[in-house]
Scaffold this active site. Structure first.
Site, mmCIF file in Angstrom:
data_model
loop_
_atom_site.group_PDB
_atom_site.id
_atom_site.type_symbol
_atom_site.label_atom_id
_atom_site.label_comp_id
_atom_site.label_asym_id
_atom_site.label_seq_id
_atom_site.Cartn_x
_atom_site.Cartn_y
_atom_site.Cartn_z
ATOM 1 N N GLU A 293 49.245 -85.363 9.581
ATOM 2 C CA GLU A 293 49.886 -84.262 10.322
ATOM 3 C C GLU A 293 49.345 -84.257 11.746
ATOM 4 O O GLU A 293 48.170 -83.979 11.972
ATOM 5 C CB GLU A 293 49.587 -82.920 9.641
ATOM 6 N N ARG B 138 49.682 -79.896 19.647
ATOM 7 C CA ARG B 138 48.748 -79.089 20.421
ATOM 8 C C ARG B 138 48.138 -79.886 21.566
ATOM 9 O O ARG B 138 47.163 -79.466 22.161
ATOM 10 C CB ARG B 138 47.624 -78.592 19.513
ATOM 11 N N THR C 28 51.977 -77.531 13.727
ATOM 12 C CA THR C 28 52.069 -76.471 14.737
ATOM 13 C C THR C 28 53.484 -76.324 15.276
ATOM 14 O O THR C 28 53.695 -76.091 16.469
ATOM 15 C CB THR C 28 51.081 -76.687 15.910
ATOM 16 N N LYS D 235 52.493 -73.979 2.759
ATOM 17 C CA LYS D 235 51.126 -74.118 3.254
ATOM 18 C C LYS D 235 50.456 -72.750 3.133
ATOM 19 O O LYS D 235 51.095 -71.731 3.408
ATOM 20 C CB LYS D 235 51.191 -74.559 4.717
HETATM 21 O O1 LIG Z 1 48.679 -75.744 13.703
HETATM 22 C C1 LIG Z 1 49.023 -75.975 12.545
HETATM 23 O O2 LIG Z 1 50.185 -76.095 12.153
HETATM 24 C C2 LIG Z 1 47.993 -76.179 11.604
HETATM 25 O O3 LIG Z 1 48.217 -76.958 10.726
HETATM 26 C C3 LIG Z 1 46.703 -75.482 11.748
HETATM 27 C C4 LIG Z 1 45.696 -76.274 10.987
HETATM 28 O O4 LIG Z 1 46.040 -76.227 9.665
HETATM 29 C C5 LIG Z 1 44.315 -75.829 11.147
HETATM 30 O O5 LIG Z 1 43.999 -75.665 12.493
HETATM 31 C C6 LIG Z 1 43.362 -76.806 10.549
HETATM 32 O O6 LIG Z 1 42.225 -76.107 10.265
HETATM 33 P P1 LIG Z 1 40.794 -76.778 10.121
HETATM 34 O O7 LIG Z 1 40.875 -77.860 9.103
HETATM 35 O O8 LIG Z 1 39.925 -75.649 9.727
HETATM 36 O O9 LIG Z 1 40.467 -77.319 11.488
#
Ligand SMILES: O=C(O)C(=O)C[C@H](O)[C@H](O)COP(=O)(O)O
Length: 217
Positions: free
Chosen positions: A50, A54, A77, A137
């Site tokens: 994924e 960003r 995102t 999700k």
């Molecule tokens: O922006 C999105 O669509 C995302 O998917 C957000 C992510 O799932 C998280 O930012 C991952 O979180 P961490 O593994 O804690 O770094």
């Protein structure tokens, strides 16, 4: 891509989520790292990638990673219909969003992009279910209540499966994966920014391999 129904989108996202126990969540800041990063993760046993929208080069990274052997690359995102159009044009095979809106869901269905939409509560999960989305999700997983919250949703909402993401790591992933309503988890821990900056692909492959071998859905 041709239009996709919610049912087909759910079916496809289940298939994708069953390919590996972990979906690496990637922030690619330097396009020259994209192919090597993807290859390291795939070689480590994590073929579903994924790439979050960003960073400036995220769409180019999706393009580059889509050309790799054996990977399934999606865009994360997703917030707006334009994000969806851009992701599809870049070659994304699925989309991921932190939450869900009707506008975003409509755009994904119109563009034929299977969406893994985010929910963080019973009501949000039920709203997605009403639209036909049985694979969701769970975000932000740890902050929203973690495995206990998901476990509580399993009895009243057994028809929904989740990919918990947000605060998930090698140390807590199996707790999620042991739940009956979890197919895989998502997380950035397998591709830390310092390793990417240092182009330490051995490290990334090692983290991916540890996740792929130690964790079981
Ligand atoms: O922006 C999105 O669509 C995302 O998917 C957000 C992510 O799932 C998280 O930012 C991952 O979180 P961490 O593994 O804690 O770094």
């Amino acid at each position: 891509m041709a239009r996709i129904s919610a049912q087909d989108a759910s079916k496809r996202t289940v298939e994708i989520c069953e390919l590996a126990p972990v979906v690496p969540v990637l922030i690619v800041e330097d396009i020259t790292t994209a192919a090597d990063l993807g290859n390291a993760l795939i070689a480590g046993g994590l073929p579903v990638l994924e790439v979050t929208l960003r960073s400036e080069c995220a769409l180019d990274a999706i393009k580059a990673m889509s050309e790799l052997d054996c990977g399934v690359v999606g865009a994360g995102t997703l917030i707006t219909p334009q994000d969806v159009k851009n992701a599809v044009a870049a070659g994304a095979k699925f989309g991921v969003s932190p939450g869900a809106t009707d506008i975003l869901i409509d755009a994904c269905e119109a563009e034929g992009l299977p969406l893994l939409a985010g929910a963080a509560s019973a009501t949000e999960a039920m709203r997605l279910l009403e639209r036909g989305y049985t694979m969701q999700k769970f975000f932000p997983a740890e902050a929203a209540g973690g495995a206990p919250l998901l476990k509580s949703l399993a009895s009243p909402l057994p028809q929904i499966s989740f990919c918990p993401t947000g605060g998930v790591s090698l140390s807590n992933a199996q707790t999620y994966l042991d739940l009956p309503n979890v197919r895989c988890v998502g997380g950035s821990w397998v591709a830390p920014s310092d390793a990417i900056k240092a182009k330490d692909w051995a490290k990334v492959q090692e983290l991916a391999s540890a996740a792929a071998t130690k964790l079981h859905a």
